[in-house]
Design an enzyme around this catalytic site. Sequence first.
Site, mmCIF file in Angstrom:
data_model
loop_
_atom_site.group_PDB
_atom_site.id
_atom_site.type_symbol
_atom_site.label_atom_id
_atom_site.label_comp_id
_atom_site.label_asym_id
_atom_site.label_seq_id
_atom_site.Cartn_x
_atom_site.Cartn_y
_atom_site.Cartn_z
ATOM 1 N NE ARG A 35 12.319 -2.712 13.538
ATOM 2 C CZ ARG A 35 11.783 -3.891 13.269
ATOM 3 N NH1 ARG A 35 10.878 -3.995 12.335
ATOM 4 N NH2 ARG A 35 12.164 -4.957 13.922
ATOM 5 C CE LYS A 197 6.083 -24.114 23.218
ATOM 6 N NZ LYS A 197 5.706 -24.569 21.885
ATOM 7 N N GLY A 353 12.584 -9.890 20.923
ATOM 8 C CA GLY A 353 11.145 -10.153 20.998
ATOM 9 C C GLY A 353 10.401 -9.517 22.142
ATOM 10 N N GLY A 376 14.903 -11.363 15.722
ATOM 11 C CA GLY A 376 15.596 -12.574 15.279
ATOM 12 C C GLY A 376 17.105 -12.387 15.215
HETATM 13 P P1 AMP Z 1 9.198 -15.924 24.115
HETATM 14 O O1 AMP Z 1 8.698 -15.477 22.780
HETATM 15 O O2 AMP Z 1 9.721 -17.318 24.152
HETATM 16 O O3 AMP Z 1 10.136 -14.925 24.742
HETATM 17 O O4 AMP Z 1 7.897 -16.013 25.048
HETATM 18 C C1 AMP Z 1 7.142 -14.911 25.393
HETATM 19 C C2 AMP Z 1 5.800 -15.369 25.869
HETATM 20 O O5 AMP Z 1 5.945 -16.187 27.008
HETATM 21 C C3 AMP Z 1 4.902 -14.232 26.301
HETATM 22 O O6 AMP Z 1 3.836 -14.144 25.384
HETATM 23 C C4 AMP Z 1 4.439 -14.633 27.680
HETATM 24 O O7 AMP Z 1 3.059 -14.451 27.869
HETATM 25 C C5 AMP Z 1 4.763 -16.096 27.742
HETATM 26 N N1 AMP Z 1 4.935 -16.553 29.134
HETATM 27 C C6 AMP Z 1 5.693 -16.013 30.076
HETATM 28 N N2 AMP Z 1 5.541 -16.649 31.254
HETATM 29 C C7 AMP Z 1 4.656 -17.634 31.036
HETATM 30 C C8 AMP Z 1 4.069 -18.632 31.878
HETATM 31 N N3 AMP Z 1 4.396 -18.739 33.159
HETATM 32 N N4 AMP Z 1 3.181 -19.478 31.325
HETATM 33 C C9 AMP Z 1 2.854 -19.370 30.010
HETATM 34 N N5 AMP Z 1 3.371 -18.443 29.174
HETATM 35 C C10 AMP Z 1 4.264 -17.588 29.676
#
Ligand code: AMP
Length: 395
Positions: A35, A197, A353, A376
């Site tokens: 940064r 998610k 992220g 964010g």
């Molecule tokens: P996000 O912050 O929503 O982009 O999610 C990122 C997180 O999703 C990371 O820490 C990954 O470890 C997790 N992730 C990715 N694929 C999977 C999976 N198949 N099952 C559980 N967690 C996952």
Amino acid sequence: MKTLNDFNFKNKKALIRVDFNVPLNDEFKVTDDTRIRSAKPTIIKILEDGGSCILMSHLGRPKGVDETFSLKHIVDKVEDILGVEVKFVSDCIGEEATTAAKNLQPGQILLLENLRFHQEETAGDEAFSKALSSLGDVYVNDAFGTAHRAHASTTIIAQFFPDNKCFGYLLAQEIESIDKVMKTGEKPVCAILGGAKVSSKITIIDNILDKIDHLIIGGGMTFTFIKAQGGHIGNSLVEEDKLSLANEILEKAKAKNVQVHLPVDAIIADAFSNDAHTNTCDVYNIPDGWMGLDIGPNTEALFAQVIKESKTILWNGPLGVFEMPNFAKGTIALGHAISEATKEGAFSLVGGGDSVAAVKQFGFEDKVSYVSTGGGAMLESLEGKTLPGIAAILD
Ligand code: AMP
């Protein structure tokens, strides 16, 4: 869009909102200086014009004055990177700051103490904003990481510089990169959404369906879609209350002529651990007691083909549990595919992220077109929101 190039800073004091919210270790040493490096072009342009720079930033989330979060810890690092001496004052407003700002000469840099030592910063307090504004002649916002916050130094302050405000190079580049995907992207446009998610990505999906030709889905959210489509997902991550939403997304995509690419196979494990037993299987037939933690080899090939044919690529979210080496392969393969497409002339933007962390960890940072500096802020931009920090400059 007013940028630095619209101003000559000769004998002017630029009050620059930078994002120096950098990680520090136990010895208060900066562990990732991205940064600070990102703000350098803006600062150098102003100094070269014959102006001076007053830098303001937050660091962490202090509750009131707290030495742990003092920006004094980063002064040496900022000097190293800029190659210019950096003066520091122990408060961002008040007599000391006012005097230091007044005495600042062309070519000099002043760093103010953490803005968040005053709760008025996050409250967007007008009097505090005005006090800050009195320090400089031109307001420059170069902090994309906080552009989604209507804080004093990111948004409210802009009203005190009706004609003398602009974007710094970094913020301008972030805006241009997002526009290159969302507004002017050469077709076919492909978005890759991974991560944990569906629920955290739903607003993004809704917003981008009108702008893309291909949607690649990976990561944990895969399994909510697969289950919604009648698949057997074993113990994989699932949001039971989002099953009908997943089907609605697929329907909507179809109606808008967006091709959705779901995984066809998965690397499965018998526990959420790098040491678990693993296997490869059809993503629609995961045995009970097993969970999908990465995309499988056939999916890697399928996704790589779609990416190869795309001219504009947006990547948000890892395709597997990349933090565990045994489930990082799909995310690495995706990084390779995007790097190859970029080499062939596609524009690729990585943002938001964990995908940024993955890109850095696996060495793709210089092989994609742009890696966003704001988590964010990037997500909210992809959701189609106008960020207050950006709107305040455009006003
Ligand atoms: P996000 O912050 O929503 O982009 O999610 C990122 C997180 O999703 C990371 O820490 C990954 O470890 C997790 N992730 C990715 N694929 C999977 C999976 N198949 N099952 C559980 N967690 C996952």
